[in-house]
Write a protein that holds these residues in place. Sequence first.
Motif, PDB file in Angstrom:
ATOM      1  N   TYR A 262       0.844  -1.192   0.000  1.00  0.00           N
ATOM      2  CA  TYR A 262       0.000   0.000   0.000  1.00  0.00           C
ATOM      3  C   TYR A 262       0.881   1.245   0.000  1.00  0.00           C
ATOM      4  CZ  TYR A 262      -4.025  -2.840   1.465  1.00  0.00           C
ATOM      5  OH  TYR A 262      -5.031  -3.766   1.537  1.00  0.00           O
ATOM      6  N   ARG A 263       0.363   2.292  -0.627  1.00  0.00           N
ATOM      7  CA  ARG A 263       1.005   3.603  -0.550  1.00  0.00           C
ATOM      8  C   ARG A 263      -0.118   4.650  -0.551  1.00  0.00           C
ATOM      9  NH1 ARG A 263       5.811   6.162  -4.398  1.00  0.00           N
ATOM     10  NH2 ARG A 263       5.136   8.315  -4.253  1.00  0.00           N
TER      11      ARG A 263
ATOM     12  N   GLU B 201      -0.959   8.662   0.242  1.00  0.00           N
ATOM     13  CA  GLU B 201      -0.436  10.011   0.489  1.00  0.00           C
ATOM     14  C   GLU B 201      -1.601  10.955   0.752  1.00  0.00           C
ATOM     15  OE1 GLU B 201       2.805  13.189  -1.276  1.00  0.00           O
ATOM     16  OE2 GLU B 201       1.753  11.878  -2.681  1.00  0.00           O
TER      17      GLU B 201
ATOM     18  N   MET C 258       2.568  10.328   4.353  1.00  0.00           N
ATOM     19  CA  MET C 258       2.438   9.137   3.539  1.00  0.00           C
ATOM     20  C   MET C 258       2.561   7.903   4.429  1.00  0.00           C
ATOM     21  SD  MET C 258       4.684   8.163   0.153  1.00  0.00           S
ATOM     22  CE  MET C 258       4.236   9.714  -0.601  1.00  0.00           C
TER      23      MET C 258
ATOM     24  N   VAL D   7       3.139   3.829   4.011  1.00  0.00           N
ATOM     25  CA  VAL D   7       3.573   2.847   3.021  1.00  0.00           C
ATOM     26  C   VAL D   7       3.693   1.481   3.691  1.00  0.00           C
ATOM     27  CG1 VAL D   7       5.402   2.173   1.415  1.00  0.00           C
ATOM     28  CG2 VAL D   7       4.869   4.605   1.744  1.00  0.00           C
TER      29      VAL D   7
ATOM     30  N   ASN E  21       5.220  -2.219   2.706  1.00  0.00           N
ATOM     31  CA  ASN E  21       5.962  -3.027   1.744  1.00  0.00           C
ATOM     32  C   ASN E  21       6.471  -4.284   2.441  1.00  0.00           C
ATOM     33  OD1 ASN E  21       8.287  -2.256   3.195  1.00  0.00           O
ATOM     34  ND2 ASN E  21       8.678  -0.526   1.827  1.00  0.00           N
TER      35      ASN E  21
ATOM     36  N   TYR F  75       7.338   0.874  -4.032  1.00  0.00           N
ATOM     37  CA  TYR F  75       6.867   1.009  -2.651  1.00  0.00           C
ATOM     38  C   TYR F  75       8.040   1.131  -1.664  1.00  0.00           C
ATOM     39  CZ  TYR F  75       2.237  -0.441  -4.308  1.00  0.00           C
ATOM     40  OH  TYR F  75       1.023  -0.513  -4.962  1.00  0.00           O
TER      41      TYR F  75
ATOM     42  N   VAL G 182      10.767   2.726   0.609  1.00  0.00           N
ATOM     43  CA  VAL G 182      10.841   4.025   1.276  1.00  0.00           C
ATOM     44  C   VAL G 182      12.212   4.663   1.126  1.00  0.00           C
ATOM     45  CG1 VAL G 182       9.043   3.495   2.948  1.00  0.00           C
ATOM     46  CG2 VAL G 182      11.418   2.927   3.481  1.00  0.00           C
TER      47      VAL G 182
END
Length: 352
Positions: A72-73, A75, A86, A88, A90, A203, A205
């Motif tokens: 998921y990402r 923002e 944001m 995230v 991963n 994804y 960071v």
Amino acid sequence: MGNRIVKWLVLLCTILLLSACGAASQEKVLKKVNGKWAETNGYELNASMEIKSGGEPRNYDVTVWHTKPDFYRVEVVESGKDVSQMIVRNADGVFVVTPTLNKMYKFQSDWPKKNSQAYLIGALAEDLAEDKNLVMKEEEKAYIFEAATRNSYKNSMPHQVITVDKKTLLPTSVAIMNDVKEEQIRITFKKIKLGVQHAAKEYAVEQFTDKDSTKGEQATPADKEGQEEKDDKEAVGAEVEYQEFQTHYPVLNWAQLANEKVVQENGMERVILTFDGEKAFTVMQQPVTKENSMLPVSSPGDPVDLGYTIGAITDTSISWEKDGVEFFVASSKLTREEMIEVATSMTISSMK
């Protein structure tokens, strides 16, 4: 007389048949909607979110990427302000990133499984599937679902109305309401693309530590120099804002302020509020600090969406940042839902 009885029996059967068709229609629509939202291998969406609770309404732009199974990402950018966050997920964990503060927190969490969010359409599908008292109304161009919320603020905002376009079977809006059904949050979906998948590297960071996130590409030395000048200006502006630091208090009918203390530490003011009673808790607040570099910092607990910001919650504490202020609530007496209620009620006011 006999003909009249026959007519009444025909009318009664017709009513029962229509009722049965209506119930079957809701089940059929729900099955199609859940299948379309939950079974897609990936999606992108853009939405606007209006927070109406807690003073003046605030507007946010929300962008979501999801790639199955668990990437998921999300923002969230406050409209008209250079403030974004944001979240995230991963293969390495769950991260909350605040670019303007150079802050990145890492969680070992199963988010978003525990905290349903209205801008995640898979979570909305689960909301509909889990609600045994779900009600569907049909309009000319839309299906309207009234369902219970399962998110982090489900106690203070237990109701939601989900509007689905008949033609596309995609959600167009979600209205989240309090216990007297006053709208507190509205999410309007502007664009949803199903079947979109992003590579795992998108994804990662690490890209936020060496890329100009406003451009979405590798920053050149000139870009970095310009960004450094911008950061310096923002830091100066932040110091001025921090000098105007004002104390926030929870607006709750069950919270009784017992003590308020101001502590000076390294030239920074910290306010400590103590609340007594069966639901005792402590609130600490101070001007937010900006880090020199963005490196992941491990955080206990789970990320929690408070509507206006993303915080961190455990069984005994909750922390978040808002409008240049860092907040921390600690308690062994409050539930997670009650700590969220404290957090979402904090405002500049007086309890004296």
